[in-house]
Motif scaffolding. Structure first.
Motif, PDB file in Angstrom:
ATOM      1  N   ILE A 212       0.836  -1.201   0.000  1.00 15.77           N
ATOM      2  CA  ILE A 212       0.000   0.000   0.000  1.00 15.77           C
ATOM      3  C   ILE A 212       0.874   1.256   0.000  1.00 15.77           C
ATOM      4  CG2 ILE A 212      -1.523   1.382   1.467  1.00 15.77           C
ATOM      5  CD1 ILE A 212      -3.074  -0.585  -0.078  1.00 15.77           C
ATOM      6  N   LEU A 213       1.921   1.241   0.808  1.00 15.42           N
ATOM      7  CA  LEU A 213       2.833   2.383   0.893  1.00 15.42           C
ATOM      8  C   LEU A 213       3.441   2.698  -0.476  1.00 15.42           C
ATOM      9  CD1 LEU A 213       4.000   4.211   3.188  1.00 15.42           C
ATOM     10  CD2 LEU A 213       5.954   2.672   3.252  1.00 15.42           C
ATOM     11  N   GLN A 214       3.908   1.675  -1.166  1.00 15.51           N
ATOM     12  CA  GLN A 214       4.539   1.879  -2.469  1.00 15.51           C
ATOM     13  C   GLN A 214       3.510   2.217  -3.550  1.00 15.51           C
ATOM     14  OE1 GLN A 214       7.826  -1.322  -3.003  1.00 15.51           O
ATOM     15  NE2 GLN A 214       6.551  -1.994  -1.289  1.00 15.51           N
ATOM     16  N   ARG A 215       2.311   1.655  -3.419  1.00 14.48           N
ATOM     17  CA  ARG A 215       1.288   1.943  -4.422  1.00 14.48           C
ATOM     18  C   ARG A 215       0.876   3.410  -4.381  1.00 14.48           C
ATOM     19  NH1 ARG A 215      -4.454  -1.106  -4.600  1.00 14.48           N
ATOM     20  NH2 ARG A 215      -5.266   0.855  -3.767  1.00 14.48           N
ATOM     21  N   VAL A 216       0.804   3.955  -3.168  1.00 12.29           N
ATOM     22  CA  VAL A 216       0.475   5.374  -3.057  1.00 12.29           C
ATOM     23  C   VAL A 216       1.545   6.229  -3.720  1.00 12.29           C
ATOM     24  CG1 VAL A 216       0.181   7.272  -1.428  1.00 12.29           C
ATOM     25  CG2 VAL A 216      -0.942   5.100  -1.004  1.00 12.29           C
ATOM     26  N   GLU A 217       2.798   5.869  -3.522  1.00 15.30           N
ATOM     27  CA  GLU A 217       3.874   6.609  -4.172  1.00 15.30           C
ATOM     28  C   GLU A 217       3.770   6.492  -5.693  1.00 15.30           C
ATOM     29  OE1 GLU A 217       7.536   8.703  -4.801  1.00 15.30           O
ATOM     30  OE2 GLU A 217       5.961   8.664  -3.283  1.00 15.30           O
ATOM     31  N   ARG A 218       3.448   5.305  -6.189  1.00 18.44           N
ATOM     32  CA  ARG A 218       3.270   5.116  -7.627  1.00 18.44           C
ATOM     33  C   ARG A 218       2.122   5.979  -8.149  1.00 18.44           C
ATOM     34  NH1 ARG A 218       0.391  -0.261  -9.195  1.00 18.44           N
ATOM     35  NH2 ARG A 218      -1.332   1.060  -8.483  1.00 18.44           N
ATOM     36  N   ASP A 219       1.025   5.998  -7.392  1.00 13.92           N
ATOM     37  CA  ASP A 219      -0.127   6.772  -7.830  1.00 13.92           C
ATOM     38  C   ASP A 219       0.130   8.272  -7.736  1.00 13.92           C
ATOM     39  OD1 ASP A 219      -1.425   4.432  -8.331  1.00 13.92           O
ATOM     40  OD2 ASP A 219      -2.710   4.492  -6.562  1.00 13.92           O
ATOM     41  N   ARG A 220       0.968   8.675  -6.766  1.00 17.89           N
ATOM     42  CA  ARG A 220       1.304  10.090  -6.661  1.00 17.89           C
ATOM     43  C   ARG A 220       2.072  10.554  -7.900  1.00 17.89           C
ATOM     44  NH1 ARG A 220       5.417  13.414  -5.182  1.00 17.89           N
ATOM     45  NH2 ARG A 220       6.838  11.660  -4.939  1.00 17.89           N
ATOM     46  N   ARG A 229      -9.303   5.391  -6.692  1.00 12.80           N
ATOM     47  CA  ARG A 229      -8.567   4.285  -6.089  1.00 12.80           C
ATOM     48  C   ARG A 229      -7.407   4.810  -5.237  1.00 12.80           C
ATOM     49  NH1 ARG A 229      -5.150  -0.030  -9.201  1.00 12.80           N
ATOM     50  NH2 ARG A 229      -5.212  -1.784  -7.768  1.00 12.80           N
ATOM     51  N   GLN A 230      -6.775   5.878  -5.719  1.00  9.53           N
ATOM     52  CA  GLN A 230      -5.671   6.466  -4.967  1.00  9.53           C
ATOM     53  C   GLN A 230      -6.148   7.010  -3.619  1.00  9.53           C
ATOM     54  OE1 GLN A 230      -4.013   9.956  -6.732  1.00  9.53           O
ATOM     55  NE2 GLN A 230      -2.409  10.170  -5.204  1.00  9.53           N
ATOM     56  N   ASN A 231      -7.303   7.686  -3.616  1.00  8.64           N
ATOM     57  CA  ASN A 231      -7.800   8.272  -2.368  1.00  8.64           C
ATOM     58  C   ASN A 231      -8.065   7.199  -1.317  1.00  8.64           C
ATOM     59  OD1 ASN A 231      -7.671  10.812  -3.447  1.00  8.64           O
ATOM     60  ND2 ASN A 231      -9.811  10.849  -4.093  1.00  8.64           N
ATOM     61  N   LEU A 232      -8.620   6.080  -1.731  1.00  8.48           N
ATOM     62  CA  LEU A 232      -8.856   4.993  -0.798  1.00  8.48           C
ATOM     63  C   LEU A 232      -7.544   4.447  -0.263  1.00  8.48           C
ATOM     64  CD1 LEU A 232     -11.750   2.901  -2.375  1.00  8.48           C
ATOM     65  CD2 LEU A 232     -11.813   4.284  -0.314  1.00  8.48           C
TER      66      LEU A 232
END
Length: 618
Positions: A212-220, A229-232
């Motif tokens: 989750i931590l890395q996915r948020v960085e990818r989405d950022r 999906r990013q907000n969730l």
């Protein structure tokens, strides 16, 4: 690490879409890989292609010569007249398999409560699942491929399986690939996560929290892609970082960048506003169970249950299958009448139950989704105070993952997960103020679980949850109770405390001579609580302390609080210092993280002691 299996340029199509397009992957010894993604994106298909059970339309899968693979399918196939023992060990003589430590451990851990000669067609789905797991795990496989292994397992079974898989192979040996929606299990077992999405497989280092931590960085970095999906993911990340910081210690990229992402994310629930709204909707009295008990045909299911549900209370209920969880829920909803004691409900209480069945949808099977939702309400309020929003039924459906095209789909043509989400929306649109969720996570993928959690965060009412999904239970509730020996018991230490109590209970059952001493130890570990009086806030009397005992407890409590504050400050400084280290020096980073984890473990122990002392002084 030695290479075990590789996949090159995998291509897979089904009649309506391309599932995978030129996917290349590798599995090495020591890999512990969790596979996540939305339902229908191909997780199980990928697992079966890698296992050699499904041929890809293009590309190839190769494995090292002599490598053995054990596979657990979602469906457990047994012969009609098969028995438990024969299904697990086959025709092997007892002296042979009984001499193997692993086989004995698996049998004790998974099927110790089942009759060895019991026919499988007489067992429940959960019992058959445990037999299928035992049959696989007694084998000596270099690779294990598990497809939804935690389905139908209770919290204890899931904890046992996680511990077994962590200890099954020596470090750097064997390989595990697992498809599961159980996020706690992913964090506990896996060191790598593969996300299946948009015809590709994207690898991430670490378990679910690190993913989750890395996915948020990818989405950022690609903010225009999948904004909802990013907000969730950001909201879930905030909970992970604040509630369980030790879980996010595995990724190697800059942690300060991730912290910046959630700097403006508020607490997952505005408890003050939700509590205020709950009191307005419910009044001060919700449901009071006073010395309540239930007995059927001379068999006592529950006895002496003291529980006063408060407005806005969020409680998780734990217990083995058959312990009486459904009976307790029935007492709250009014579907079960007590045979002793009383159950009192407030005048404004409106109880709704999300059951494991889909009864609410039976009468709507031939109707489009849009019609079913639109018939109930024209709008739905989420949030509270200045953050309250009015959403249309269509917006509610979109928030729960339905596309505009699916709004015209008849209910009977929805997938299991879509029906589950629609069932929850129908209940919420009916505006209950006490909501009971009985195994609500069935058939939902991790993203949809996050969407359900997000929706429940803004629901102002009393929430009671029964679930084997430990992550979901801890995420949406603020406290947990357990049914143990027919009594309801508060768990200040949460699920971990429940597992310890169950282990002590099992040990006492195995050795009756130790029962009384272990019961005494179990009670003394939780001052102020006992099985007949589980919740002091509900009216049970606390044991009286002498003046000297109270002063000593207050002094220790103050000391524990000071030490916790000091250690928390040390953790913050240490984590901030990670950003200044050479990010390519993995050995140094791992050493520093090991130090931080040790301090966090010490803080966790102090928190348990703080809870004990606080309870004692109430």
């Amino acid at each position: 690490m030695a290479h075990l299996l590789g996949a090159e340029a995998l291509h897979l199509e089904v009649p309506t879409k391309v599932v995978f397009d030129s996917v290349t992957l590798g599995v090495a010894e020591g890999d512990r890989i969790g596979i996540v993604g939305r339902n229908g994106d191909g997780k199980s298909s990928l697992l079966m292609m890698l296992a050699g059970r499904r041929e890809p339309d293009g590309g190839q899968v190769t494995k090292r010569s002599g490598t053995t693979i054990g596979v657990l399918d979602q469906a457990d196939a047994f012969d009609a007249d098969e028995t438990v023992g024969h299904a697990i060990v086959g025709d092997r003589p007892e002296y042979e398999w009984a001499g193997e430590a692993r086989t004995r451990n698996v049998i004790d851990g998974l099927v110790g409560d089942l009759g060895w000669d019991a026919r499988l067609d007489a067992l429940s789905g959960g019992q058959r699942r445990r037999v299928a797991l035992a049959r696989l795990l007694v084998g000596d496989h270099e690779m294990l491929f598990l497809d939804e292994p935690t389905n139908h397992l209770d919290v204890e079974g899931i904890a046992w399986l996680a511990e077994h898989l962590k200890r099954r192979w020596p470090a750097g040996q064997g390989a595990l690939l697992v498809v599961t929606h159980d996020r706690w299990f992913l964090d506990e077992v896996c060191t790598t996560t593969w996300e299946v999405h948009d015809r590709i497989v994207e690898p991430f280092e670490g378990g679910y929290a690190a993913y989750i931590l890395q996915r948020v960085e990818r989405d950022r970095q690609a903010a225009a892609i999948e904004q909802k999906r990013q907000n969730l993911a950001r909201k879930e990340l905030a909970w992970l970082r604040r509630g369980a910081p030790a879980r996010t210690s595995k990724p190697k990229f800059r942690i300060d960048a991730a912290n910046a992402l959630i700097a403006d994310v508020p607490e997952i629930r505005d408890r003050v506003s939700l509590q205020s709204m709950a009191v307005q909707r419910l009044g001060k009295e919700v449901v009071n169970l006073e010395e309540a008990g239930v007995a059927y045909d001379g068999r006592t299911i529950l006895e002496d249950v003291e529980w006063r549900l408060a407005p806005g209370e969020r409680t998780g209920i734990l217990g083995v299958n058959g312990a009486g969880k459904s009976t307790l829920l029935g007492l709250i909803s009014g579907d079960v009448e007590p045979t002793s004691g009383t159950v009192k409900r407030g005048k404004t209480v409106k109880v709704a139950t999300l059951t494991q069945r889909l009864d609410e949808l039976e009468e709507h099977l031939n109707e489009p989704v849009r019609t079913v939702i639109g018939r109930l309400r024209t709008s739905f309020t989420v949030g509270s105070g200045s953050k309250a929003q009015e959403l249309t039924p269509g917006q509610m459906l979109e928030r729960m993952g339905f596309t505009s095209a699916q709004l015209s789909t008849p209910v009977k043509d929805l997938s299991g997960g879509q029906k589950r989400r629609l069932q929850l929306l129908l209940i919420l649109l009916d505006q209950p103020n006490v909501l009971i969720l009985d195994e609500p996570t069935n058939d939902l993928d991790t993203d949809m679980l996050a969407a359900m959690e997000d929706l429940l965060d803004s629901w102002p009412g009393t929430l009671i949850v029964v679930s084997h999904d430990r992550y979901f239970l801890e995420r949406v509730t603020d406290q947990q109770y357990a049914i143990l020996d027919r009594h309801l018991r508060h768990l200040p230490g949460g699920v971990d405390e429940y597992l310890r109590l169950r282990a002590a209970q099992e040990a006492a059952s195995a050795d009756p001579s130790r029962r009384s001493s272990e019961r005494s130890e179990s009670k003394s570990s939780e001052p102020g609580f006992d099985s007949a009086s589980p919740r002091r806030a509900g009216g049970a009397a606390a044991p009286a302390l002498s003046g000297a005992e109270r002063r000593a407890a207050e002094k220790e409590l103050a000391s524990v609080e000071r030490k916790m504050e000091r250690l928390q400050a040390d953790i913050v400084r240490s984590r901030d210092g990670l950003a200044e280290l050479d990010q390519s020096d993995y050995a140094l980073l791992n050493a520093e993280m090991a130090k931080i984890t040790a301090v966090e473990d010490e803080v966790a122990e102090l928190e348990e002691r703080w809870l004990e002392l606080s309870t004692l002084l109430e």
